[in-house]
Structure formats: C-alpha cells, structure tokens
Scaffold this motif. Sequence first.
Motif, mmCIF file in Angstrom:
data_model
loop_
_atom_site.group_PDB
_atom_site.id
_atom_site.type_symbol
_atom_site.label_atom_id
_atom_site.label_comp_id
_atom_site.label_asym_id
_atom_site.label_seq_id
_atom_site.Cartn_x
_atom_site.Cartn_y
_atom_site.Cartn_z
ATOM 1 N N ALA A 57 7.546 -41.387 -40.143
ATOM 2 C CA ALA A 57 6.363 -42.249 -40.083
ATOM 3 C C ALA A 57 6.713 -43.649 -39.596
ATOM 4 C CB ALA A 57 5.708 -42.311 -41.466
ATOM 5 N N ASP A 58 7.832 -44.185 -40.057
ATOM 6 C CA ASP A 58 8.210 -45.542 -39.666
ATOM 7 C C ASP A 58 8.703 -45.605 -38.222
ATOM 8 O OD1 ASP A 58 7.497 -46.506 -42.116
ATOM 9 O OD2 ASP A 58 9.536 -46.595 -42.917
ATOM 10 N N LEU A 59 9.406 -44.564 -37.781
ATOM 11 C CA LEU A 59 9.947 -44.571 -36.420
ATOM 12 C C LEU A 59 8.900 -44.225 -35.369
ATOM 13 C CD1 LEU A 59 13.423 -42.826 -36.844
ATOM 14 C CD2 LEU A 59 13.047 -45.161 -36.054
ATOM 15 N N PHE A 60 8.037 -43.254 -35.692
ATOM 16 C CA PHE A 60 7.174 -42.685 -34.658
ATOM 17 C C PHE A 60 5.685 -42.716 -35.000
ATOM 18 C CE2 PHE A 60 11.181 -40.209 -34.878
ATOM 19 C CZ PHE A 60 11.758 -40.633 -33.693
ATOM 20 N N GLY A 61 5.359 -42.932 -36.275
ATOM 21 C CA GLY A 61 3.976 -42.853 -36.717
ATOM 22 C C GLY A 61 3.754 -41.625 -37.573
ATOM 23 N N ALA A 62 2.904 -41.770 -38.592
ATOM 24 C CA ALA A 62 2.686 -40.690 -39.556
ATOM 25 C C ALA A 62 2.135 -39.436 -38.900
ATOM 26 C CB ALA A 62 1.740 -41.164 -40.657
ATOM 27 N N GLU A 63 1.424 -39.580 -37.787
ATOM 28 C CA GLU A 63 0.830 -38.421 -37.129
ATOM 29 C C GLU A 63 1.879 -37.481 -36.542
ATOM 30 O OE1 GLU A 63 1.473 -41.520 -34.005
ATOM 31 O OE2 GLU A 63 0.701 -41.486 -36.072
ATOM 32 N N ARG A 64 3.104 -37.946 -36.432
ATOM 33 C CA ARG A 64 4.176 -37.107 -35.876
ATOM 34 C C ARG A 64 4.831 -36.223 -36.937
ATOM 35 N NH1 ARG A 64 6.861 -39.415 -31.320
ATOM 36 N NH2 ARG A 64 8.472 -37.830 -31.661
ATOM 37 N N PHE A 65 4.394 -36.319 -38.184
ATOM 38 C CA PHE A 65 5.053 -35.563 -39.256
ATOM 39 C C PHE A 65 4.067 -34.617 -39.918
ATOM 40 C CE2 PHE A 65 6.567 -35.171 -43.734
ATOM 41 C CZ PHE A 65 7.729 -34.459 -43.457
ATOM 42 N N LEU A 66 4.457 -33.347 -40.023
ATOM 43 C CA LEU A 66 3.673 -32.321 -40.691
ATOM 44 C C LEU A 66 4.430 -31.877 -41.929
ATOM 45 C CD1 LEU A 66 1.287 -30.308 -40.734
ATOM 46 C CD2 LEU A 66 2.720 -28.766 -39.357
ATOM 47 N N ARG A 67 3.845 -32.077 -43.083
ATOM 48 C CA ARG A 67 4.507 -31.753 -44.350
ATOM 49 C C ARG A 67 3.827 -30.553 -44.993
ATOM 50 N NH1 ARG A 67 7.308 -34.197 -48.734
ATOM 51 N NH2 ARG A 67 8.104 -32.410 -49.887
ATOM 52 N N GLY A 68 4.633 -29.704 -45.570
ATOM 53 C CA GLY A 68 4.102 -28.626 -46.387
ATOM 54 C C GLY A 68 3.679 -27.400 -45.616
ATOM 55 N N GLY A 69 4.256 -27.164 -44.460
ATOM 56 C CA GLY A 69 3.952 -25.947 -43.732
ATOM 57 C C GLY A 69 4.500 -24.718 -44.443
ATOM 58 N N ARG A 70 4.109 -23.564 -43.973
ATOM 59 C CA ARG A 70 4.552 -22.327 -44.602
ATOM 60 C C ARG A 70 6.042 -22.086 -44.356
ATOM 61 N NH1 ARG A 70 0.669 -17.760 -42.442
ATOM 62 N NH2 ARG A 70 1.221 -18.800 -40.492
ATOM 63 N N PRO A 71 6.741 -21.522 -45.334
ATOM 64 C CA PRO A 71 8.123 -21.113 -45.086
ATOM 65 C C PRO A 71 8.172 -20.045 -43.995
ATOM 66 C CG PRO A 71 7.612 -21.078 -47.438
ATOM 67 C CD PRO A 71 6.308 -21.251 -46.714
ATOM 68 N N ALA A 72 9.325 -19.921 -43.386
ATOM 69 C CA ALA A 72 9.534 -18.904 -42.359
ATOM 70 C C ALA A 72 10.551 -17.893 -42.860
ATOM 71 C CB ALA A 72 10.028 -19.546 -41.066
ATOM 72 N N LEU A 73 10.367 -16.640 -42.465
ATOM 73 C CA LEU A 73 11.263 -15.594 -42.936
ATOM 74 C C LEU A 73 12.422 -15.336 -41.977
ATOM 75 C CD1 LEU A 73 8.556 -13.400 -44.577
ATOM 76 C CD2 LEU A 73 10.546 -14.348 -45.730
ATOM 77 N N VAL A 74 12.697 -16.309 -41.107
ATOM 78 C CA VAL A 74 13.969 -16.333 -40.391
ATOM 79 C C VAL A 74 15.020 -16.958 -41.304
ATOM 80 C CG1 VAL A 74 12.904 -16.424 -38.122
ATOM 81 C CG2 VAL A 74 13.361 -18.543 -39.341
ATOM 82 N N SER A 75 16.271 -16.880 -40.911
ATOM 83 C CA SER A 75 17.365 -17.341 -41.770
ATOM 84 C C SER A 75 18.305 -18.259 -41.010
ATOM 85 C CB SER A 75 18.154 -16.143 -42.319
ATOM 86 O OG SER A 75 17.317 -15.260 -43.022
ATOM 87 N N ASP A 76 19.037 -19.078 -41.754
ATOM 88 C CA ASP A 76 19.987 -20.022 -41.171
ATOM 89 C C ASP A 76 21.049 -20.308 -42.224
ATOM 90 O OD1 ASP A 76 21.168 -22.692 -40.405
ATOM 91 O OD2 ASP A 76 19.719 -22.525 -38.779
ATOM 92 N N ASP A 77 22.311 -20.355 -41.786
ATOM 93 C CA ASP A 77 23.357 -20.567 -42.792
ATOM 94 C C ASP A 77 23.475 -22.013 -43.259
ATOM 95 O OD1 ASP A 77 24.548 -21.506 -40.481
ATOM 96 O OD2 ASP A 77 26.387 -20.329 -40.672
ATOM 97 N N ILE A 78 22.576 -22.908 -42.824
ATOM 98 C CA ILE A 78 22.478 -24.217 -43.481
ATOM 99 C C ILE A 78 22.156 -24.032 -44.960
ATOM 100 C CG2 ILE A 78 20.017 -24.482 -42.983
ATOM 101 C CD1 ILE A 78 22.657 -27.306 -43.054
ATOM 102 N N GLY A 79 21.590 -22.880 -45.305
ATOM 103 C CA GLY A 79 21.331 -22.590 -46.713
ATOM 104 C C GLY A 79 22.576 -22.645 -47.567
ATOM 105 N N ARG A 80 23.734 -22.334 -46.979
ATOM 106 C CA ARG A 80 24.982 -22.414 -47.762
ATOM 107 C C ARG A 80 25.311 -23.864 -48.107
ATOM 108 N NH1 ARG A 80 26.741 -17.581 -48.509
ATOM 109 N NH2 ARG A 80 26.739 -15.996 -46.866
ATOM 110 N N VAL A 81 25.048 -24.774 -47.186
ATOM 111 C CA VAL A 81 25.299 -26.187 -47.453
ATOM 112 C C VAL A 81 24.313 -26.717 -48.494
ATOM 113 C CG1 VAL A 81 25.380 -28.498 -46.428
ATOM 114 C CG2 VAL A 81 26.249 -26.524 -45.142
ATOM 115 N N LEU A 82 23.035 -26.352 -48.331
ATOM 116 C CA LEU A 82 22.017 -26.861 -49.245
ATOM 117 C C LEU A 82 22.109 -26.236 -50.635
ATOM 118 C CD1 LEU A 82 18.881 -27.208 -46.931
ATOM 119 C CD2 LEU A 82 20.816 -28.748 -47.289
ATOM 120 N N ALA A 83 22.848 -25.144 -50.763
ATOM 121 C CA ALA A 83 23.124 -24.600 -52.091
ATOM 122 C C ALA A 83 24.162 -25.431 -52.830
ATOM 123 C CB ALA A 83 23.604 -23.150 -51.980
#
Length: 389
Positions: free
Chosen positions: A304-330
């Motif tokens: 919001a501060d860099l680009f404006g609040a309209e550039r950010f979408l919060r709370g979208g649906r999760p996706a059932l694709v996968s990514d191993d960034i999950g190991r880091v965030l665990a």
Amino acid sequence: MNGLLEDARSLELDRLRHDVHDHPETGLHLPRTQQAVLGALDGLGLELRTGTALTSVVGVVSGARPGPTVLLRADLDALPFPDGPRHACGHDQHAAMLVGAAHLLAARRDRFAGDVLLMFQPGEEGHDGARLMLEEGLLDTTGSRPVAAYALHSSASAPAGQFSNTAGPALAANGTLTVTFHGAGGHGAWPHRARDPIPAVAELVTALSAVPARRFDPFDPVVLTVGSVHAGTRPNIVPAQARIEATLRALSDDTLARLAAVAERIAHGIGAAHDLEVRAEYTAGYPATVNDGAEADLVGAAVADLFGAERFLRGGRPALVSDDIGRVLAEIPGVMTGLGACPPGRDPATAPGNHAPDAAFDDSVLPDGAALLAEVALRRLAAADPAAG
C-alpha cells in the motif's frame, strides 16, 4: 519510499531474467543459472556461499549494526517439457527480483541493523531443494535464525502488478500414490482363466474420484487426481498387472495423511474383491505452505505504501498447488505473496497459467517485486530493532 522503486527501475533486471530464461536448467544442478546469479551479485560486498548437494546460492547483506536476520527466497529451476526445459513458472523472474532486492539493500546497508539472508534455491519443481538447503544449514548462516521469511511468486494469469496473499494455509501439501494390481495374465478369449487387473483399475479410478466429495469436509478441501494409468500391450492379451499413479493434495498435513490412508484402504479392498495382489506405495511430497498473519499484514502495508492499496488483494482462496517454501515457513514465520505478471494483450481470465507450455510473464513487474522484497526486509528488521523506535 526511500527511493526503492526508482532505484529498482534503474537496475535493468530484465537482462538477468532473459539470460536465465534463455538458458533453462531443471532439477537440483543448475550450473549456468548459478553462475548468472553469482555474476549479478558480484561487487556488492556480500558474504556468499554455494551449496554442495545442489547448486544453490546463499548471500548475506549485513547492515551497519548487529541485529536480527530476515530471509528472502527465490527459486531458480525451470520445468521439463517433452521438447526440452523452459521457464514456464516464473522462476527466472524470481531470480531477477531477488537479485534486484540484494542491490537495493546493499546500497542501504548503513540504514539497518541486522542481516538479510538471500536464498537462491534450485529444485523447487519436485526435487525438494528447500529441504536440502535447510539440511545444509541455511537458517544458521548468520548465527541468528531468521525472524521472518518472505517470497514472491509470479502468476501468468493474474493482472500485472497485483500483489496478493492470504493468512493461514495458502498452498497445499502433496503426495503421490502408486497402486499396482498383480493378477494372472492370459488370452482375451478366455478371461475366466486369468485374473484380470484392468477391471480393478477401472473400478479404482472411479472409486477414488468420489473420495473428495464423499469422505472429506468441503471446507477442508482435498484433491485426488489419477494422472497415469498403465496396463496391457495388446487388445487380445489379459495383462498380469496394471498400475495407477495419483497426486494427493490437501491444505493441512494431517488431512493429507488421512486422504492417503483412505485411498490405500480402497485400493486394497478393490484388489481383494478381484482376487488380486495389491501393492500401494504412498510418497509424501511437500508440506502445506502456511502464511503467518502478521507477516502477511506487513507485506500488505508495504504494498500500500509503495504502490497504493488498490495493488494489494488480501484473503484470496488458497490454491491446491504446492511449493517447498512450506518447509521454510514450517521453521520460521513468513509469507508467500503472489505477483500478477500477465503480459499485455492477454486477458488474465483466459491467459495460460503457470506450467502451461505457452505461459508468458510481463517483465514490467520486476522492479516492483525487487522493491517490495527490499522494503519488507527493511520493515521487519526495523520492527525488531529497539534503536529504530
């Protein structure tokens, strides 16, 4: 803010992106990609190291004073296609954006306390490169475990420049189930003298397709997709065995484990009904990617501060694709944020998505991504620095 976006636009990040794009490498060993990243970081005065089990690059941008560590991650590998590898998932953009963030942070090292840990990771596409980097001591690089981790992921089918994330489960845990039915072969003219595994496979595919809708809460969604069926060689021969391979996905590791148990139980029951021997093998893949709510909020405020609040979408649906960034965030709190990169002339609603052979990405978003990565790192370090208050 702090000239980040203007400086990012001066970096010509598209040159690195296209260099990586034009020389795609798959898997854990990406020697040319690694050299391109190292060359793009040369002269910044960073502490750099490379991996041993994979061609990773780990960099540290150290601030003017001791302090906490924040991790920024980009994956590097391309996708395999029948006609050769290609960057159809945006990882070439991720590499360029993280290199850009490194340049921005190195130019501002006198303004922050602590360290920014740069994670350039091969092997995201099914090779579990994040796990290998963790095993090689990634989180202990600076002597202080990161307090937060951030990553961006480009989307070929989202409006260019739109950032999005959601708190909680964001990407699925996944696994692979292989079921082999062993019977007895014979001639198609005398099926009663054989034990035919093909009807059992057909029954199994139908039964598995009903599992998500009939055995699991729709508000805790799962996916079970049979993507491979192998049986027989000739129309008049009853084969001795038949095999299916399926991908299993869920938004929590516990739900995925239950899905695998249900699927295996069904396979064994169908095999027994057809008087077949059954071998069911389940292989766990990546864990769920679970975004931390506070870190997701921090990213939203930075957008919001860099680009404006309209550039950010919060709370979208999760996706059932996968990514191993999950190991880091665990291991540490953090967030994966999406960045739309649908190119001009394509409608995001119908544009080919990531992993499609004709996926395409708009390079105009590269400075935005680099600036955001640098900004969230600076914000998170400042939030943890008593002197900053």
